[in-house]
Write an enzyme that holds these catalytic residues in place. Structure first.
Site, PDB file in Angstrom:
ATOM      1  N   PRO A  91       7.594  20.525 -20.906  1.00  0.00           N
ATOM      2  CA  PRO A  91       8.346  19.759 -19.791  1.00  0.00           C
ATOM      3  C   PRO A  91       7.277  19.351 -18.899  1.00  0.00           C
ATOM      4  O   PRO A  91       7.821  18.532 -17.821  1.00  0.00           O
ATOM      5  CB  PRO A  91       9.280  20.944 -19.240  1.00  0.00           C
ATOM      6  CG  PRO A  91       8.891  22.101 -19.864  1.00  0.00           C
ATOM      7  CD  PRO A  91       8.054  21.735 -21.128  1.00  0.00           C
ATOM      8  N   ASP A 175      17.183  -2.950 -30.867  1.00  0.00           N
ATOM      9  CA  ASP A 175      17.230  -1.725 -30.073  1.00  0.00           C
ATOM     10  C   ASP A 175      17.271  -1.950 -28.579  1.00  0.00           C
ATOM     11  O   ASP A 175      16.643  -2.766 -27.925  1.00  0.00           O
ATOM     12  CB  ASP A 175      16.090  -0.759 -30.345  1.00  0.00           C
ATOM     13  CG  ASP A 175      16.014  -0.167 -31.574  1.00  0.00           C
ATOM     14  OD1 ASP A 175      17.167  -0.146 -32.391  1.00  0.00           O
ATOM     15  OD2 ASP A 175      15.315   0.369 -31.899  1.00  0.00           O
TER      16      ASP A 175
END
Ligand code: ADE
Length: 264
Positions: A91, A175
């Site tokens: 993280p 995308d």
């Protein structure tokens, strides 16, 4: 592309054998090797963690098992003559997105070091710089129990961009977050047969066969969704990238142009 994953839970990586990635491996485009960190433990209990110096909660992964596991992979890479990228899901890393996926898709050899507990002894990554380009990556602002799921996310997003993996290269260009698309919009709704399902009909325009009208409708819907769900994507787009129809729609949704950007 070669991928090595080091983890104390090799079973967590089982999905890497399925679907698109499984096919890419059968086709010889990608090879995925999963390694059990405990095979490099140095005591008879296969210990890989210990209490943190300086105190605090939880456990820290020990340097030596990681050092040995990475040395083994580095030795193979040296024989092959490539310097691998060591991706460390954490993280505290840089944030993963489609641009990072495209960057990783160009790398010949990716190695994932999946940490658990409070993380890996920091000296491991310092030492690894001798043999790897070390890249600490976060998949978002939340804390997972370990790096395995993050590694799967990064592997899936990255490998579908490797040439030949998708089969239909157009789907990549289409995308939502594809680099090179002028502006970034989320994708609008999609439909397939039957045209009537329960009491819900596919919008007439989508069935009309009028390709220009369909493209316009799709763009309107994408813009509408983006304006509600991801307004910052619109705010960051230079105003000249919105055509006059886009601008009318944004104005109708309560947006206004201000210094070259559309804002709420
Ligand atoms: N490990 C734990 N949480 C993570 C996150 N958000 N991204 C990457 N690796 C992680």
């Amino acid at each position: 592309m070669r991928i090595d994953v080091v983890t104390i839970f090799p079973e967590y990586l089982a999905p890497a054998r399925l679907s698109l990635l499984g096919k890419a491996q059968s086709a010889g485009l990608i090879s995925v090797q999963v390694h059990d960190l405990r095979e490099h433990a140095t005591d008879r209990h296969n210990t890989v963690d210990d209490t943190p110096y300086g105190g605090g909660p939880g456990m820290v992964m020990m340097a030596e098992p990681w050092g040995l596991a990475l040395d083994a992979i580095a030795d193979q890479a040296k024989t092959a003559g490539v310097r691998p990228r060591l991706v460390v899901p954490t993280p505290s890393g840089r944030v993963f997105n489609q641009a990072v996926a495209s960057e990783l898709a160009q790398v010949e050899h990716l190695v994932f070091a999946c940490g658990r507990y409070e993380g890996i002894d920091s000296r491991v990554l310092l030492a690894a710089e001798a043999d790897f380009d070390v890249d600490e990556i976060s998949i978002g602002d939340y804390v997972l129990a370990g790096g395995e799921v993050a590694a799967l996310v990064i592997i899936e997003a990255t490998t579908r961009l490797v040439a030949g993996v998708l089969g239909n290269e157009e789907s990549v260009a289409d995308d939502s977050f594809a680099p090179g698309r002028m502006e970034k919009l989320v994708e609008g709704p999609v439909f397939t047969k039957p045209s009537q399902w329960r009491d819900l009909e596919v919008p007439d325009v989508v069935l009309s066969g009028d390709h220009a009208a369909i493209a316009r409708w799709r763009r309107d819907e994408a813009l509408r969704r983006t304006a509600t769900r991801r307004p910052e994507l619109i705010e960051h787009t230079p105003a000249e990238q919105f055509d006059s129809t886009d601008q009318e729609l944004l104005a109708a949704l309560g947006w206004r142009e201000d210094q070259g950007r559309w804002i709420r």
